[in-house]
Write an enzyme that holds these catalytic residues in place. Structure first.
Site, PDB file in Angstrom:
ATOM      1  CB  SER A  45      -0.941   0.013   1.208  1.00  0.00           C
ATOM      2  OG  SER A  45      -0.214   0.117   2.412  1.00  0.00           O
ATOM      3  CE  LYS A  98      -3.096   1.868   4.800  1.00  0.00           C
ATOM      4  NZ  LYS A  98      -2.959   1.065   3.557  1.00  0.00           N
TER       5      LYS A  98
END
Length: 300
Positions: A71, A150
């Site tokens: 990701s 993230k």
């Protein structure tokens, strides 16, 4: 014939020719007889001390995390069959500063986050599982499945949405500058999943992966919207440096995507520097005059 010489005894009646030591007098072993502890015991103590210090450091100061998902490509490498990055996470920084947009953070997934970025293959054997947990502390095993990494896109009080005509994410109506985004082969900004405006609650964050078309983040977790935001209290720390593999040693950028969109124009940013330069000239000028007068006054 001379009488034989007799050695006199001391006041205690002990022959001075007989040497004694505190150890021998006490009936114990002499210092020379004491043995050093075996090497294996010293190594065991050394290893246990190092382990305790490592756990304390990684609990309170910093910790190494494995990046097991894709990701955050290509900022952080993590993919099946590749050499996943190990990153050093600073756990103290947010005790003194606020979390800012653009920073890469590691956090515990909220209850609403039901989808994990990866599956941790932990053993059912409690002993093996314990070893794996300890190994995860030093980056030798994947972290808990509830830990995510993230990039912060928006903070509490800001409104985030996607997208403008050029398929860019917007915060408070301004498009973001995101040079770190990675588009997988066959994808482009046109594949940016649109979402309605979301006002991030105070004390929460809107986070997204750099691999924008392969990241389960605030846009999707919990169905998106408010349920996709992350409480600041869930943040473990800021990802600072890639420590392994050696070929990837580098700092982790924290480019603020809002700096261009929401910051002051460039010419306004030059005002402080110009003012400082303008103020410096008078100081230098008067400083020279004062030095000249002092020099003349000191001369005979």
């Amino acid at each position: 014939m001379a009488d034989p010489v007799h050695r006199s005894a001391d006041e205690d009646g002990q022959d001075p020719a007989v040497e004694s030591t505190p150890d021998s007098a006490a009936g114990g072993r002499s210092k020379k007889d004491k043995k050093k502890p075996p090497l294996w015991r010293e190594l065991l103590v050394l290893g246990a001390t190092a382990l305790v210090l490592t756990i304390l450091i990684q609990t309170f100061l910093a910790r190494v995390y494995v990046i097991p998902s894709q990701s955050m490509e290509e900022t952080l490498h993590g993919c099946p069959g590749c050499n996943n990055d190990r990153v050093l996470v600073d756990k103290l920084v947010y005790d003194f500063t606020d979390i800012e947009p653009g920073e890469v953070v590691v956090f515990r997934g909220p209850e609403t986050w039901g989808n994990n970025d990866f599956t941790s293959n932990r053993s059912d054997n409690p002993i093996v599982a314990g070893i794996q947990s300890v190994a995860s502390l030093v980056g030798l095993a994947p972290p808990d499945e509830r830990d995510f990494v993230k990039r912060v896109i928006a903070v509490g009080g800001q409104t985030v949405e996607c997208c403008d005509e050029q398929h860019r994410v917007k915060v408070d109506g301004k498009p973001l500058d995101e040079p770190y985004i990675y588009w997988q082969p066959g994808t482009s900004p046109e594949n940016h999943d649109p979402f309605e405006p979301v006002k991030v609650p105070e004390g929460h964050l809107w986070v997204m992966g750099d691999n924008r078309t392969n990241s389960t983040d605030s846009r999707k977790q919990g169905g998106g919207g408010l349920a996709g935001t992350v409480p600041e209290e869930n943040v473990i720390g800021k990802a600072r440096v890639i420590v392994l593999p050696p070929s990837r040693w580098q700092g982790i950028g924290d480019h603020n995507p809002q700096a261009v969109a929401l910051g002051a124009p460039a010419w306004q940013g030059a005002i402080p520097a110009g003012a400082g330069l303008a103020a410096a000239w008078p100081l230098v000028f008067f400083g020279r005059k004062v030095r000249r007068r002092l020099t003349r006054a000191s001369q005979p």
